[in-house]
Write a protein that holds these residues in place. Structure first.
Motif, mmCIF file in Angstrom:
data_model
loop_
_atom_site.group_PDB
_atom_site.id
_atom_site.type_symbol
_atom_site.label_atom_id
_atom_site.label_comp_id
_atom_site.label_asym_id
_atom_site.label_seq_id
_atom_site.Cartn_x
_atom_site.Cartn_y
_atom_site.Cartn_z
ATOM 1 N N VAL A 86 2.582 -12.904 25.771
ATOM 2 C CA VAL A 86 3.382 -14.352 25.362
ATOM 3 C C VAL A 86 0.889 -14.836 25.850
ATOM 4 O O VAL A 86 1.026 -15.248 26.477
ATOM 5 C CB VAL A 86 3.740 -15.160 26.111
ATOM 6 N N MET A 87 1.412 -15.935 24.684
ATOM 7 C CA MET A 87 0.482 -17.019 24.213
ATOM 8 C C MET A 87 0.380 -17.988 24.055
ATOM 9 O O MET A 87 0.724 -18.258 23.445
ATOM 10 C CB MET A 87 -0.701 -16.013 23.196
ATOM 11 N N GLU A 111 6.806 -9.520 35.586
ATOM 12 C CA GLU A 111 7.042 -8.380 35.173
ATOM 13 C C GLU A 111 7.094 -8.466 33.326
ATOM 14 O O GLU A 111 7.659 -7.377 33.250
ATOM 15 C CB GLU A 111 8.148 -7.551 36.653
ATOM 16 N N GLU A 112 7.830 -9.322 33.240
ATOM 17 C CA GLU A 112 8.787 -9.442 32.377
ATOM 18 C C GLU A 112 7.507 -9.273 31.253
ATOM 19 O O GLU A 112 8.038 -9.064 29.789
ATOM 20 C CB GLU A 112 9.633 -10.562 32.317
ATOM 21 N N PHE A 113 6.648 -9.280 31.360
ATOM 22 C CA PHE A 113 5.624 -9.227 30.285
ATOM 23 C C PHE A 113 4.725 -8.566 30.340
ATOM 24 O O PHE A 113 3.665 -8.504 31.406
ATOM 25 C CB PHE A 113 4.677 -11.121 30.196
ATOM 26 N N THR A 161 0.099 -7.650 35.126
ATOM 27 C CA THR A 161 0.393 -8.720 34.021
ATOM 28 C C THR A 161 -1.025 -9.390 34.454
ATOM 29 O O THR A 161 -1.341 -10.620 34.788
ATOM 30 C CB THR A 161 1.568 -9.587 34.338
ATOM 31 N N PRO A 162 -2.332 -8.596 33.169
ATOM 32 C CA PRO A 162 -3.436 -9.894 33.264
ATOM 33 C C PRO A 162 -3.104 -10.618 32.600
ATOM 34 O O PRO A 162 -2.322 -11.584 31.480
ATOM 35 C CB PRO A 162 -4.472 -8.425 31.873
ATOM 36 N N LEU A 163 -3.733 -12.144 33.197
ATOM 37 C CA LEU A 163 -4.303 -12.955 32.539
ATOM 38 C C LEU A 163 -5.227 -13.750 32.194
ATOM 39 O O LEU A 163 -6.466 -13.090 32.851
ATOM 40 C CB LEU A 163 -3.035 -14.003 34.373
#
Lengths: 282, 128
Positions: free
Chosen positions: A110-111, A129-131, A220-222
């Motif tokens: 998601v962006m 965990e969903e992304f 989940t990298p941010l």
């Protein structure tokens, strides 16, 4: 003469969001890792049209941009006329998750930009965990309110003109005129009170300072990317936020403002390419 | 010789009046706006989008619809051909505390882009 037809495909999907039946418009292009794009407050998915047509991206990613209900070609739900629109954190998260579920997206990236940049922090915190990865453009855990938003929706001031004029200063002076005015046009077309209603989430209902514990950036990298000309979500706001989240990666983008993907797509590409490459190679 | 800030501010009148599109966009605005460039006050008279004078001398307690005050540093930065981040817009300056805008906010918000463009007009004039 052969007309140019872009590869973007637009469709509608019917989604239930917090009990409301919503007809949501989305555009997509490409194949591969789903990349779900969230527009800024008071605008719509057209902001991502350049990314949707970039073969370097769409060869590896299924890029999807939807208009949130009340925005762009997505109608408000039934009965909208009887209440003021106010986006809440709960409704925003529910909208994104419902849309992703409706399209059966498997751990999408998601962006989001601006309010979308803020909500990815909440997604990372509560639903990481969903992304596959999360990208916040012009995002931070909090920005201090700096003007009276009631001017954005009142009968004696033209809503489209004032919303566009207000955000015009958030575009970098280097951005090409063509894309500056295209970005502003989206604000001029926004429904009455919708920009202000989105800002309810931004200003009232989403102070995430001290509430972002438990984010696992190894799973989940941010990525947080903010334009140097953005004085709404300033680079300092983003860097402060990144420092509070172990593993978050922050970049300050030169010669860009609050709308990097739409105000100067060529300049934005310099910054988003390495991020998308890292995600694709993970 | 380099133009003073006051001279650059005064250039707003011919620059705006020569820009018919800008005048057209401001056609519903008639207002007196007090603008302080550092310690130097000016009264900017707008009539139907045209600048009808920039007066250095105005009587004490003259009424103004808006009062816009900024430091010399702020105006100089705003009028650079490519201004620096945070110094590039009226609201960027206001947010950082280098500019104050007071008075009838309705005038400001009803004509926001026009007023931004008027006050940034000297940016388009290369300094000699």
């Amino acid at each position: 003469m052969t007309a140019t037809i872009e590869p973007i495909v637009g469709r509608y999907v019917h989604v239930n969001i917090m009990g409301d039946a919503c007809r949501v418009y989305f555009e997509e292009c490409g194949q591969g890792i789903p990349l779900l794009c969230l527009h800024t407050a008071g605008s719509d998915g057209r902001q991502f049209r350049h990314l949707l047509c970039d073969e370097d991206v769409t060869s590896k990613f299924r890029v999807i941009a939807f208009d949130m209900p009340w925005h762009g070609k997505s109608y408000p739900p039934l009965g909208y006329q009887d209440k003021d629109y106010e986006l809440t954190t709960e409704r925003y998260v529910a909208t994104i998750r419902a849309f992703a579920a409706a399209l059966e997206l498997d751990r999408p990236v998601v962006m989001g930009c601006s309010i979308g940049g803020r909500i990815v922090l909440q997604l990372a915190h509560a639903h990481g965990e969903e992304f596959r990865a999360l990208i916040g453009l012009e995002g931070a855990d909090h920005q201090p309110p700096w003007y009276d938003t009631s001017w954005l929706n009142r009968p004696d001031v033209h809503g489209g003109e004032v919303c566009a004029a207000l955000v015009s200063g958030l575009i970098a002076p280097q951005s090409p005129d063509e894309y500056r005015h295209e970005t502003l046009w989206q604000y001029k077309q926004s429904g009455p009170g919708i920009f202000r209603g989105d800002l309810y989430f931004y200003r009232v209902d989403s102070d995430l300072r001290g509430k972002l514990d438990g984010i696992d950036t190894r799973r989940t990298p941010l990525f947080l990317l903010t334009g140097e000309y953005d004085f709404s979500c300033s680079p300092e706001d983003t860097l402060r936020t990144a420092r509070s989240i172990p593993g978050a990666q922050a970049v300050v983008m030169k010669e860009l403002g609050h709308f990097p993907m739409s105000e100067n797509p060529r300049q934005f590409k310099k910054y988003i390419t390495p991020v998308l490459q890292a995600i694709a190679q993970a | 010789m380099k133009e003073s800030l006051e001279e650059r501010f005064a250039s707003i009148e011919p620059l705006v009046n020569a820009n018919r599109r800008l005048v057209h966009r401001g056609r519903y605005l008639t207002a007196s706006i007090k603008v302080c460039v550092g310690d130097s006050p000016f009264m900017l008279e707008i009539r139907g989008g045209e600048i009808h004078g920039i007066h250095r001398q105005s009587p004490l307690f003259a009424s103004a619809d808006l009062v816009i005050q900024a430091t010399e540093e702020a105006w100089a930065a705003l009028w650079e051909p490519c201004p620096r981040p945070g110094w590039h817009d009226l609201f960027a300056l206001t947010k950082r505390g280098a500019m104050r805008i007071e008075g009838n906010s309705h005038v400001l918000f009803a004509h926001l882009q026009y007023l931004k463009d008027v006050l940034c007009a000297p940016r388009r004039r290369p300094a000699p």
